[in-house]
Design an enzyme around this catalytic site. Structure first.
Site, short mmCIF file in Angstrom:
data_model
loop_
_atom_site.label_atom_id
_atom_site.label_comp_id
_atom_site.label_asym_id
_atom_site.label_seq_id
_atom_site.Cartn_x
_atom_site.Cartn_y
_atom_site.Cartn_z
CE LYS A 122 -4.28 -2.03 1.24
NZ LYS A 122 -3.89 -3.40 1.10
C1 LIG Z 1 -4.47 -4.49 0.41
C2 LIG Z 1 -3.71 -5.74 0.30
C3 LIG Z 1 -4.03 -6.71 -0.67
C4 LIG Z 1 -5.20 -6.58 -1.61
O1 LIG Z 1 -5.01 -5.62 -2.61
P1 LIG Z 1 -6.24 -5.14 -3.52
O2 LIG Z 1 -5.69 -4.05 -4.34
O3 LIG Z 1 -7.28 -4.65 -2.53
O4 LIG Z 1 -6.71 -6.30 -4.29
C5 LIG Z 1 -3.23 -7.84 -0.75
N1 LIG Z 1 -2.20 -8.03 0.10
C6 LIG Z 1 -1.87 -7.13 1.04
C7 LIG Z 1 -0.76 -7.43 1.97
C8 LIG Z 1 -2.60 -5.96 1.18
O5 LIG Z 1 -2.28 -5.07 2.13
#
Ligand SMILES: *Cc1c(COP(=O)(O)O)cnc(C)c1O
Length: 494
Positions: A122
């Protein structure tokens, strides 16, 4: 090529600019913003120019295609890119490799997206997003207070991104129970100044509900959001597909690869789909889900059905629906906002839109094969398989991966056919340090921690304001944050 955006649900097709979409997030009609004229192109010759380029250059080049000069000038995008992906923010990026690829075996790779400030992918999007918002607000001489809810990864990443910025304040709600001690400590250490942590005596749904409820209050309508549907966040996720591709194919531009994406809200997958639509030679995009398999059913059967989220050992993928899917749906339904509206209305009312049978006009569903025909595929993984995935990668390469990455590795192995000669790149979305308990169950030990994360849990004291499941308690806190920000603004104005 216009950089203007339209809402997926706007029949009047009113356009807005990138900077406006950045601050708005969700469109007023409930739709998501997408480029008015489709996705810009990325040619093989442009790709060739990016071989060996640092990540910051790839970022500028790709993201720049989506932002008009009058929204954010090119030099500013370049500055933001340098700031967001600096050595200070990515201390373990060796030779400036922000999103490095590791070969696990012939044609099978892992690409790390979690070397940033909070060890989650993120960071890749929220860092530049917050800097862009801060710039745009500065141009308008405005301030914005953001309110969000987190179950784990978004909270720390958003706080690290917003911390210390002049024009933004952020309040983050989190459930008192449920977050890992590491995540709690990350947020505790970021509190203070323009960051406020609110711990709610309830679960994640209670947190989300409080955010919704407060925004219905006219006094708090102007609060901004931190969520995965912001168009700027999607755009900032495209560059790492390009970076991963270039590392794997070398100067063999044009060669196709597959990507496996640990998925929840479909933001990451969507960025991959956009990268491919731009011209990046991706053959297949494969979504990996955990026991919460809404996306898997959707991709395999064309049947979109919300389900109560179960708690799993890859918790950042524990979702009940996939918000960003609407942007792909827009393309699948011929970029027709009326059809999107019918589809999403039905989904929001009944929690399900079944795949259509035959070609009857009365049915609003997708065809059973709609997604697979686009070379979008999927697979699921579960706790036992996750542990095996962690062990497999450790046995092969002495490398530690987290449970979300293990889901991708498992699905990748299921779909991998060595004799095709198509490289498979599994995206790693969190660092193992965030989920040490699961890593320990798999291996019996964990990786030594980087210096910045040593004893993190012991360094965190306080840092949270605790409230009940009550919107009036939240309103008091938000009132204080907003007035503090107004006071700061007054002091800063000449
Ligand atoms: C947010 C997140 C995801 C999912 O990503 P999306 O874009 O919502 O599909 C997968 N793995 C981790 C570790 C995350 O923080």
């Amino acid at each position: 090529m216009s950089e203007q955006l339209v809402s997926t649900r706007d029949i009047g097709a009113q356009t807005i600019s990138y900077d406006e979409a950045l601050l708005q997030g969700l469109a007023p009609d409930g739709g998501l913003y997408v480029p008015e004229e489709g996705y810009p192109k990325l040619t093989n010759s442009e790709l060739r120019d990016l071989i060996n380029a640092p990540y910051t250059t790839i970022f500028e080049k790709i993201v720049g295609k989506y932002i008009g000069e009058d929204a954010i000038p090119t030099e500013k995008i370049s500055e933001i890119s340098q700031q967001a992906f600096s050595e200070e923010k990515f201390p373990s990026a060796v030779f400036g490799r922000v999103a490095p690829v590791t070969k696990i075996q012939e044609n099978f790779y892992i690409q790390e997206l979690s070397l940033g400030p909070t060890a989650a992918f993120k960071d890749m999007a929220l860092g530049p997003l917050a800097l862009q918002m801060d710039y745009v607000l500065g141009q308008r001489d405005e301030y914005l207070t953001l309110l969000g809810a987190t179950s784990g990864d978004t909270g720390p990443a958003a706080e690290a991104a917003v911390k210390g910025l002049a024009r933004l304040s952020l309040a983050m709600l989190s459930p008192e129970e449920g977050m890992s001690p590491f995540q709690k400590a990350q947020m505790a250490n970021l509190s203070g100044g323009n960051i406020t942590n609110v711990s709610v005596q309830g679960n994640f749904d209670d947190c989300q509900y409080l955010v919704k409820l407060l925004k219905k209050d006219p006094d708090f309508k102007a609060l901004g959001a931190v969520n995965s549907i912001n168009w700027g966040r999607i755009v900032a996720q495209i560059p790492y597909y390009v970076a991963g591709y270039l590392q794997v194919v070398g100067d063999n531009i044009g060669k196709e690869v597959d990507f496996v994406v640990p998925s929840g809200n479909f933001g990451n997958m969507l960025a991959g789909y956009i990268a491919r639509s731009m011209g990046l030679p991706i053959r297949r995009l494969i979504a990996a889900t955990n026991e919460n398999d809404v996306l898997h059913t959707l991709i395999q059967k064309g049947d979109y059905q919300a389900k109560d989220a179960k708690i799993t050992s890859s918790p950042s993928m524990d979702i009940s629906k996939a918000s960003n899917f609407e942007r792909l749906l827009y393309d699948l339904l011929g970029r027709d906002p009326e059809r999107v509206r019918n589809y999403m209305d039905k989904f929001e009312e009944t929690g399900r839109v079944k795949a259509r049978k035959g070609f009857g006009l009365q049915s609003i569903g997708l065809h059973r094969n709609s997604l697979r025909e686009l070379d979008i595929d999927s697979g699921t993984s579960n706790h036992a398989a996750r542990l095996r995935g962690i062990r497999w990668v450790h046995d092969k390469r002495n490398m530690f991966i987290d449970p979300h990455t293990a889901d991708a590795v498992n699905v990748g192995r299921m779909k991998f056919k060595p004799n095709e000669g198509v490289p498979m790149i599994c995206l790693s979305t969190a660092a193992p340090v965030k989920f040490e308990d699961t890593v320990r169950s798999a291996l019996g030990f964990v990786a030594p921690r980087e210096k910045r994360f040593k004893n993190l849990e012991k360094r965190a004291e306080g840092g949270y304001t605790v409230i009940g499941k009550r919107v009036d308690e939240l309103a008091i806190i938000m009132g204080i944050i907003v007035s503090k920000q107004q006071y700061r603004a007054l002091r800063q104005s000449p």
